[in-house]
Write a protein that holds these residues in place. Structure first.
Motif, PDB file in Angstrom:
ATOM      1  N   ALA A 101      36.303  35.691  40.070  1.00  0.00           N
ATOM      2  CA  ALA A 101      36.934  36.966  39.721  1.00  0.00           C
ATOM      3  C   ALA A 101      36.355  38.058  40.598  1.00  0.00           C
ATOM      4  CB  ALA A 101      36.711  37.293  38.254  1.00  0.00           C
ATOM      5  N   ILE A 102      37.217  38.930  41.071  1.00  0.00           N
ATOM      6  CA  ILE A 102      36.793  40.067  41.888  1.00  0.00           C
ATOM      7  C   ILE A 102      37.171  41.337  41.152  1.00  0.00           C
ATOM      8  CG2 ILE A 102      37.088  41.275  44.076  1.00  0.00           C
ATOM      9  CD1 ILE A 102      37.610  38.567  45.375  1.00  0.00           C
TER      10      ILE A 102
ATOM     11  N   THR B 276      40.964  35.640  41.189  1.00  0.00           N
ATOM     12  CA  THR B 276      41.709  36.659  40.452  1.00  0.00           C
ATOM     13  C   THR B 276      41.092  38.012  40.738  1.00  0.00           C
ATOM     14  OG1 THR B 276      42.208  35.109  38.662  1.00  0.00           O
ATOM     15  CG2 THR B 276      42.502  37.451  38.199  1.00  0.00           C
ATOM     16  N   VAL B 277      41.907  38.954  41.226  1.00  0.00           N
ATOM     17  CA  VAL B 277      41.467  40.324  41.472  1.00  0.00           C
ATOM     18  C   VAL B 277      41.845  41.176  40.265  1.00  0.00           C
ATOM     19  CG1 VAL B 277      41.699  42.347  42.961  1.00  0.00           C
ATOM     20  CG2 VAL B 277      41.732  40.051  43.969  1.00  0.00           C
TER      21      VAL B 277
ATOM     22  N   LYS C 284      45.717  41.160  39.215  1.00  0.00           N
ATOM     23  CA  LYS C 284      46.090  41.806  37.958  1.00  0.00           C
ATOM     24  C   LYS C 284      45.796  43.297  38.081  1.00  0.00           C
ATOM     25  CE  LYS C 284      45.056  37.870  34.869  1.00  0.00           C
ATOM     26  NZ  LYS C 284      46.315  37.827  34.088  1.00  0.00           N
ATOM     27  N   THR C 285      46.824  44.120  37.891  1.00  0.00           N
ATOM     28  CA  THR C 285      46.642  45.567  37.910  1.00  0.00           C
ATOM     29  C   THR C 285      46.758  46.114  36.492  1.00  0.00           C
ATOM     30  OG1 THR C 285      48.997  45.838  38.413  1.00  0.00           O
ATOM     31  CG2 THR C 285      47.478  45.808  40.272  1.00  0.00           C
ATOM     32  N   ASN C 286      46.404  47.391  36.347  1.00  0.00           N
ATOM     33  CA  ASN C 286      46.387  48.023  35.015  1.00  0.00           C
ATOM     34  C   ASN C 286      45.523  47.241  34.033  1.00  0.00           C
ATOM     35  OD1 ASN C 286      47.994  50.376  35.317  1.00  0.00           O
ATOM     36  ND2 ASN C 286      49.839  49.094  35.369  1.00  0.00           N
ATOM     37  N   ILE C 287      44.415  46.732  34.520  1.00  0.00           N
ATOM     38  CA  ILE C 287      43.513  45.956  33.672  1.00  0.00           C
ATOM     39  C   ILE C 287      42.111  46.547  33.792  1.00  0.00           C
ATOM     40  CG2 ILE C 287      43.108  44.235  35.502  1.00  0.00           C
ATOM     41  CD1 ILE C 287      42.830  42.137  33.250  1.00  0.00           C
TER      42      ILE C 287
END
Length: 460
Positions: free
Chosen positions: A24-25, A47-48, A237-240
């Protein structure tokens, strides 16, 4: 900065196939994106996690007349090696445009062009001897290699000694104070050396400054990276929001987010060090957390104006007037054509400051009203009815404060948590923050973490 000694090979003993290792980044700026890209090229599952609605970090964008543009002004230099290599690797070299730009200084209520050696020789605020002295200083700095000798020297003392009082007071001191405010006399000569060297190396054959820009803005390049990451099997994944870590025996086994738990085998964190310190605080010693907090940051506010006409022909105008609140007036459409934005002229007014200062805490309209009298003083013909639209952007952690012996403040990429790594703009040294070096460091940390997992696989 990267050290193998903290890697516990036992942790990875079950990861026989590297594709099963999930990395994970945290952070979808160019450091995080490049690290993800590098790891997916090696076959790792990545996963970014990005808190904003889109990737890009400080190179994040907004739209002007349907075209994306950076919230905080961006360009790159022709000697930005790592950026150019990435663009070539992604096969998008045709998207890079080059333009000779004008640099100037606003001093004593006058504008002076400082784009070429000839401009410097005719810079009237300095005596002729000091113009020549300044020119030789810039040439000398570009050839200076051993920056370590500068680590114990303050920039202001160094500049006073080499350039003399008049050059320092007219040219360098206003820029140092405009950039760093109360910290101006504490800034390391290393920071200043790099700034002069980098900018002085981006020249055309006539000595004029040559800059580059990416069609569609840096957002388009970030999206291109995002596409490659996805094609290679990675996920963004954005807005996380990352809310915490689940740690067992000094290993992160999961990340707690606003969208639930994400199981991980390794983590790379790219936000500012204070944010990382908050994340690690429940799991590591207070001494380590305090060390992360030793690096201080300035915030930035950037007022972006969309005008129906140009302010000047200068792209980068340094404001050497202590009464003017902004350190620079950057007319972006003197780098990228206004036709890109439907004929609108884009102006950035930039200010570095403490997050406690009033200008950082006012709203868009207040910032505009505050700025207009200064703009009118600088450009008497300017009128409020030139403004089509305006935007105010703020970044809490914008500029690390580079003090003497800064190298001793920089944390290692490895941490007390044996599968948690950090790679941030504060660790870029002796260079200063910038997309070019974010890409370099992203590749480096991606390779490092990938090799650690692979070496464990081979040893088990």
């Amino acid at each position: 900065m990267l050290d193998n000694s903290s890697i516990d090979h036992h942790y990875f003993s079950n990861n026989r196939n590297k594709i099963t290792s999930h990395i994970a980044i945290i952070g979808g700026g160019f450091t995080g994106l490049t690290a993800a890209y590098q790891l997916t090229l090696q076959g790792y599952r990545v996963t970014v996690l990005e808190k904003e609605k889109e990737v890009g970090g400080l190179a994040g964008s907004f739209e002007v007349n349907g075209e994306k543009i950076e919230k905080f002004y961006h360009h790159w230099f022709t000697n930005d090696k790592y950026l150019m290599e990435l663009v070539k690797e992604l096969n998008v070299e045709d998207q890079v445009t080059y333009r000779t730009t004008r640099t100037g200084i606003y001093y004593a209520n006058n504008f002076f062009n400082l784009s070429s050696p000839l401009d410097l020789l005719t810079f009237k605020p300095l005596h002729l001897f000091n113009r020549i002295r300044l020119g030789f200083f810039i040439l000398w700095v570009r050839r200076l290699k051993n920056w370590k000798k500068l680590e114990s020297i303050n920039a202001h003392k160094w500049l006073l000694k080499i350039c003399g009082k008049q050059v320092y007071q007219i040219v360098w001191e206003p820029l140092l104070r405009g950039k760093f405010g109360m910290f101006a006399e504490s800034i390391s000569a290393v920071w200043f050396w790099n700034k002069v060297k980098l900018r002085g190396g981006s020249r055309n054959k006539d000595g004029g400054e040559m800059l580059a820009y990416y069609r569609g803005g840096f957002a388009a390049l970030a999206e291109r990276l995002e596409t490659e990451i996805s094609l290679n099997g990675g996920e963004i994944k954005t807005n996380i929001t990352v809310q915490g870590l689940v740690v067992k025996s000094d290993y992160v086994v999961a990340i707690q987010t606003s969208q639930g738990l994400i199981n991980v085998d390794a983590v790379i964190a790219t936000p500012a060090l204070p944010i990382i310190a908050d994340l690690l605080a429940p799991h590591v010693s207070s001494e380590y957390v305090d060390r992360l907090r030793q690096v201080q940051y300035l915030a930035n506010v950037c007022l972006v104006l969309e005008l129906n006409r140009s302010l000047s022909k200068t792209y980068w105008l340094n404001v050497n007037d202590p009464n003017f609140p902004f350190v620079g007036v950057i007319e972006h459409t003197n780098l990228e054509s206004q036709e890109t934005y439907g004929g609108r002229h884009i102006i950035y007014l930039s200010k570095y400051l403490l997050e406690t200062e009033n200008l950082y805490n006012i709203n868009d309209e207040e910032a505009l009203n505050y700025s207009i009298p200064y703009l009118t003083k600088m450009f008497p013909e300017f009128s409020r009815d030139w403004i089509i639209d305006y935007h105010l952007w703020k970044a809490r952690y914008s500029q690390p404060i580079v003090l003497n012996h800064y190298s001793q403040l920089i944390p290692e990429a490895t941490t007390p948590l044996k599968n948690f790594y950090i790679c941030t703009m504060s660790q870029i040294y002796p260079e200063d923050r910038g997309t070019n070096y974010a890409i370099r460091e992203g590749r480096k940390i991606g390779d490092f973490v990938g090799k650690q997992i692979q070496s464990v696989k081979l040893n088990n």
